[in-house]
Write an enzyme that holds these catalytic residues in place. Structure first.
Site, PDB file in Angstrom:
ATOM      1  N   ILE A  70      44.278  32.330  -8.643  1.00 26.76           N
ATOM      2  CA  ILE A  70      45.366  33.276  -8.438  1.00 26.76           C
ATOM      3  C   ILE A  70      44.897  34.220  -7.340  1.00 26.76           C
ATOM      4  O   ILE A  70      43.752  34.691  -7.370  1.00 26.76           O
ATOM      5  CB  ILE A  70      45.759  34.027  -9.734  1.00 26.76           C
ATOM      6  CG1 ILE A  70      46.938  34.972  -9.481  1.00 26.76           C
ATOM      7  CG2 ILE A  70      44.588  34.721 -10.367  1.00 26.76           C
ATOM      8  CD1 ILE A  70      47.588  35.500 -10.749  1.00 26.76           C
ATOM      9  N   GLU A 104      38.367  31.755 -16.157  1.00 26.95           N
ATOM     10  CA  GLU A 104      37.049  32.315 -15.897  1.00 26.95           C
ATOM     11  C   GLU A 104      37.220  33.423 -14.868  1.00 26.95           C
ATOM     12  O   GLU A 104      38.027  33.301 -13.947  1.00 26.95           O
ATOM     13  CB  GLU A 104      36.077  31.256 -15.353  1.00 26.95           C
ATOM     14  CG  GLU A 104      35.665  30.214 -16.359  1.00 26.95           C
ATOM     15  CD  GLU A 104      36.592  29.013 -16.392  1.00 26.95           C
ATOM     16  OE1 GLU A 104      37.517  28.932 -15.548  1.00 26.95           O
ATOM     17  OE2 GLU A 104      36.408  28.155 -17.273  1.00 26.95           O
ATOM     18  N   TYR A 116      43.645  40.973 -16.783  1.00 28.23           N
ATOM     19  CA  TYR A 116      43.726  39.938 -17.811  1.00 28.23           C
ATOM     20  C   TYR A 116      43.732  40.550 -19.209  1.00 28.23           C
ATOM     21  O   TYR A 116      44.480  40.092 -20.085  1.00 28.23           O
ATOM     22  CB  TYR A 116      42.587  38.934 -17.657  1.00 28.23           C
ATOM     23  CG  TYR A 116      42.594  38.219 -16.316  1.00 28.23           C
ATOM     24  CD1 TYR A 116      43.786  37.802 -15.725  1.00 28.23           C
ATOM     25  CD2 TYR A 116      41.424  37.975 -15.633  1.00 28.23           C
ATOM     26  CE1 TYR A 116      43.800  37.164 -14.508  1.00 28.23           C
ATOM     27  CE2 TYR A 116      41.429  37.327 -14.405  1.00 28.23           C
ATOM     28  CZ  TYR A 116      42.624  36.928 -13.842  1.00 28.23           C
ATOM     29  OH  TYR A 116      42.632  36.292 -12.631  1.00 28.23           O
TER      30      TYR A 116
END
Length: 158
Positions: A70, A104, A116
């Site tokens: 991303i 990860e 996140y």
């Protein structure tokens, strides 16, 4: 005007440029061209007018989605677009049957880790020397309520 859509093969060059700007060991244009046709992949691009300014993707296998990458162009970071993109990616994965999502992240990437965690990911372990460019460990994070998250996003839009 910011909008989002699925990655198509013609986006591969623009996405590869953003990847090269964002990561020390970037994927190639050919990698993204293949991903655009991969039935197990789910990729979304972010556009400002006609220009691709970011992308995010994951692989979906059975009920699990694995975030592959991303990224946003450097000038677009810090505007909330990463959170919006990740939210859309999570909802798209849930719509394709994923119940869980994993990723990860570098311990040194504090802003990504915060993002996140805000989205419901929790650290569950470490992958030792995961990153090839500097042998940095990776924090393994999981989101185990992906369908519920997607439902909440739908409810919030209604």
């Amino acid at each position: 005007m910011i909008r989002y859509r699925a990655l198509v093969p013609e986006d591969a060059e623009a996405v590869a440029r953003i990847e090269a700007e964002s990561f020390p060991t970037p994927w190639s244009r050919e990698d993204f061209w293949r991903e655009a046709s991969n039935d197990f992949a789910c990729y979304i691009v972010v556009l400002d007018e006609a220009d691709i300014i970011g992308f995010g993707g994951c692989w979906i296998s059975f009920e699990e989605a694995q975030v592959t990458n991303i990224a946003l162009t450097a000038v677009q970071r810090g505007r909330g677009l990463g959170k919006a993109l990740m939210t859309r990616l999570m909802c798209a994965a849930a719509a394709r049957g994923a119940a869980r999502m994993t990723l990860e992240v570098r311990p040194s990437n504090a802003s990504a880790r915060r993002l996140y965690e805000e989205l419901g990911f929790a650290p569950i372990g470490v992958r030792k020397k995961y990153y090839q460019d500097n042998d940095e460990d990776a924090i393994l994070m999981w989101h185990t309520r992906l369908k519920e998250f997607a439902d909440e996003q739908t409810d919030a839009r209604d």
